[in-house]
Scaffold this motif. Sequence first.
Motif, PDB file in Angstrom:
ATOM      1  N   THR A   1      -7.421   4.169   0.258  1.00 40.40           N
ATOM      2  CA  THR A   1      -6.102   4.236  -0.364  1.00 40.40           C
ATOM      3  C   THR A   1      -4.998   3.929   0.635  1.00 40.40           C
ATOM      4  N   GLU A   2      -4.161   2.978   0.281  1.00 41.48           N
ATOM      5  CA  GLU A   2      -2.949   2.658   1.040  1.00 41.48           C
ATOM      6  C   GLU A   2      -1.844   3.616   0.616  1.00 41.48           C
ATOM      7  N   ARG A   3      -1.112   4.179   1.585  1.00 38.92           N
ATOM      8  CA  ARG A   3      -0.033   5.104   1.221  1.00 38.92           C
ATOM      9  C   ARG A   3       1.168   4.973   2.149  1.00 38.92           C
ATOM     10  N   GLY A   4       1.348   3.760   2.690  1.00 40.42           N
ATOM     11  CA  GLY A   4       2.520   3.520   3.515  1.00 40.42           C
ATOM     12  C   GLY A   4       2.264   3.790   4.981  1.00 40.42           C
ATOM     13  N   THR A   5       3.143   3.254   5.806  1.00 39.62           N
ATOM     14  CA  THR A   5       3.042   3.389   7.254  1.00 39.62           C
ATOM     15  C   THR A   5       4.341   3.962   7.797  1.00 39.62           C
ATOM     16  N   THR A   6       4.233   4.865   8.745  1.00 42.17           N
ATOM     17  CA  THR A   6       5.417   5.488   9.330  1.00 42.17           C
ATOM     18  C   THR A   6       6.368   4.429   9.880  1.00 42.17           C
ATOM     19  N   PHE A   7       7.626   4.569   9.529  1.00 41.81           N
ATOM     20  CA  PHE A   7       8.658   3.629   9.963  1.00 41.81           C
ATOM     21  C   PHE A   7       9.841   4.465  10.438  1.00 41.81           C
ATOM     22  N   GLY A   8       9.930   4.652  11.742  1.00 40.28           N
ATOM     23  CA  GLY A   8      10.938   5.579  12.238  1.00 40.28           C
ATOM     24  C   GLY A   8      10.517   7.000  11.958  1.00 40.28           C
ATOM     25  N   TYR A   9      11.476   7.907  11.975  1.00 42.96           N
ATOM     26  CA  TYR A   9      11.159   9.318  11.832  1.00 42.96           C
ATOM     27  C   TYR A   9      11.164   9.812  10.392  1.00 42.96           C
ATOM     28  N   GLN A  10      11.885   9.148   9.498  1.00 44.20           N
ATOM     29  CA  GLN A  10      12.077   9.712   8.164  1.00 44.20           C
ATOM     30  C   GLN A  10      11.851   8.706   7.041  1.00 44.20           C
ATOM     31  N   ASP A  11      10.958   7.752   7.269  1.00 43.60           N
ATOM     32  CA  ASP A  11      10.721   6.772   6.217  1.00 43.60           C
ATOM     33  C   ASP A  11       9.336   6.164   6.371  1.00 43.60           C
ATOM     34  N   LEU A  12       8.857   5.565   5.288  1.00 38.75           N
ATOM     35  CA  LEU A  12       7.595   4.850   5.259  1.00 38.75           C
ATOM     36  C   LEU A  12       7.836   3.461   4.694  1.00 38.75           C
ATOM     37  N   VAL A  13       7.011   2.505   5.078  1.00 34.72           N
ATOM     38  CA  VAL A  13       7.039   1.182   4.471  1.00 34.72           C
ATOM     39  C   VAL A  13       5.625   0.821   4.057  1.00 34.72           C
ATOM     40  N   VAL A  14       5.501  -0.049   3.076  1.00 38.15           N
ATOM     41  CA  VAL A  14       4.194  -0.538   2.643  1.00 38.15           C
ATOM     42  C   VAL A  14       4.021  -1.959   3.149  1.00 38.15           C
ATOM     43  N   ASP A  15       2.989  -2.170   3.936  1.00 40.01           N
ATOM     44  CA  ASP A  15       2.607  -3.512   4.369  1.00 40.01           C
ATOM     45  C   ASP A  15       1.521  -3.982   3.412  1.00 40.01           C
ATOM     46  N   PHE A  16       1.891  -4.825   2.467  1.00 39.76           N
ATOM     47  CA  PHE A  16       0.961  -5.217   1.413  1.00 39.76           C
ATOM     48  C   PHE A  16      -0.187  -6.079   1.914  1.00 39.76           C
ATOM     49  N   ARG A  17      -0.122  -6.536   3.154  1.00 39.55           N
ATOM     50  CA  ARG A  17      -1.265  -7.240   3.723  1.00 39.55           C
ATOM     51  C   ARG A  17      -2.472  -6.306   3.832  1.00 39.55           C
ATOM     52  N   GLY A  18      -2.193  -5.004   3.932  1.00 38.03           N
ATOM     53  CA  GLY A  18      -3.272  -4.044   4.114  1.00 38.03           C
ATOM     54  C   GLY A  18      -4.222  -3.951   2.943  1.00 38.03           C
ATOM     55  N   ILE A  19      -3.747  -4.238   1.737  1.00 37.49           N
ATOM     56  CA  ILE A  19      -4.611  -4.134   0.560  1.00 37.49           C
ATOM     57  C   ILE A  19      -5.735  -5.169   0.609  1.00 37.49           C
ATOM     58  N   PRO A  20      -5.446  -6.464   0.738  1.00 31.39           N
ATOM     59  CA  PRO A  20      -6.567  -7.417   0.853  1.00 31.39           C
ATOM     60  C   PRO A  20      -7.386  -7.214   2.126  1.00 31.39           C
ATOM     61  N   GLN A  21      -6.751  -6.749   3.196  1.00 27.60           N
ATOM     62  CA  GLN A  21      -7.512  -6.495   4.420  1.00 27.60           C
ATOM     63  C   GLN A  21      -8.547  -5.410   4.202  1.00 27.60           C
ATOM     64  N   MET A  22      -8.169  -4.323   3.541  1.00 26.35           N
ATOM     65  CA  MET A  22      -9.135  -3.255   3.282  1.00 26.35           C
ATOM     66  C   MET A  22     -10.155  -3.665   2.221  1.00 26.35           C
ATOM     67  N   LYS A  23      -9.749  -4.477   1.255  1.00 24.60           N
ATOM     68  CA  LYS A  23     -10.696  -4.954   0.245  1.00 24.60           C
ATOM     69  C   LYS A  23     -11.797  -5.797   0.877  1.00 24.60           C
ATOM     70  N   SER A  24     -11.478  -6.458   1.984  1.00 26.40           N
ATOM     71  CA  SER A  24     -12.469  -7.304   2.634  1.00 26.40           C
ATOM     72  C   SER A  24     -13.647  -6.506   3.179  1.00 26.40           C
ATOM     73  N   PHE A  25     -13.494  -5.166   3.299  1.00 29.37           N
ATOM     74  CA  PHE A  25     -14.598  -4.322   3.762  1.00 29.37           C
ATOM     75  C   PHE A  25     -15.616  -4.082   2.655  1.00 29.37           C
ATOM     76  N   GLY A  26     -15.250  -4.401   1.414  1.00 31.84           N
ATOM     77  CA  GLY A  26     -16.176  -4.250   0.301  1.00 31.84           C
ATOM     78  C   GLY A  26     -16.000  -2.987  -0.514  1.00 31.84           C
ATOM     79  N   TYR A  27     -14.874  -2.280  -0.327  1.00 34.17           N
ATOM     80  CA  TYR A  27     -14.621  -1.050  -1.074  1.00 34.17           C
ATOM     81  C   TYR A  27     -13.418  -1.233  -1.995  1.00 34.17           C
ATOM     82  N   PRO A  28     -13.385  -0.507  -3.124  1.00 31.18           N
ATOM     83  CA  PRO A  28     -12.179  -0.533  -3.956  1.00 31.18           C
ATOM     84  C   PRO A  28     -10.988   0.011  -3.181  1.00 31.18           C
ATOM     85  N   VAL A  29      -9.813  -0.561  -3.427  1.00 33.78           N
ATOM     86  CA  VAL A  29      -8.600  -0.136  -2.741  1.00 33.78           C
ATOM     87  C   VAL A  29      -7.583   0.352  -3.763  1.00 33.78           C
TER      88      VAL A  29
END
Length: 250
Positions: free
Chosen positions: A164-192
Amino acid sequence: MTVNIPKLKYTESNNFFLMAGPCVIEGEEMAFQIAEHIVALSNKYNIPYIFKGSYRKANRSKIDSFTGIGDLKALKILKKIGETFDIPVVTDIHGPEEAELAAEYVDILQIPAFLCRQTDLLVAAAKTGKVINIKKGQFLSAEAMKFAAEKVVSEGGAGNVMLTERGTTFGYQDLVVDFRGIPQMKSFGYPVVMDITHSLQQPNQTAGVTGGMPQMIETIAKAAIAVGADGLFIETHENPEVAKSDGANM
């Protein structure tokens, strides 16, 4: 889907699957109200649905923050929801000793993001034979999650892992989603899965209560599906303003 989740309906609908429910079980009545509402929607739109609810919240900012109604009481409510609506149920575990206990009541064990590198926790979860959903740490790259998955697979959990993707720490008080991570994790062969609401948290606020950006839920959901997410994770509540945990991003 490449995992076998008991009681999961509409798997042939070609829809994303949905993991949704309250952040934490506050009581039986509220849990059943939420489950009934989402089950009706999943039946209407043929969406495979998994009820989500934490039986205890171990990670809270303040010592007086609500953590739960009691472990066994909440776990029994989760089991009752699964039996009443004939749907799978997922909950978090926080330590190896919790894995076997929670596995008696739910269909999927979830590893919180902050704990995704804890080998003993992952191994204990895998040994239950349950499906394991591992949340990506806010501090990890998507590529690093293959090692977390391998820990589960090494203990007999092959074919029973979701990431499960749930964002990446960005500074002290925020998160961002790097959508590249979804296909990258899917390439391992697991549902994302895309955890929409937690990726919109604004943690570590000076008030000791996590903030959020719920107005962006639809945007994150659409983007996640567009880049290939298999499932969506959304925390919900009949009245987010009075939710005892994470109401700001529901």
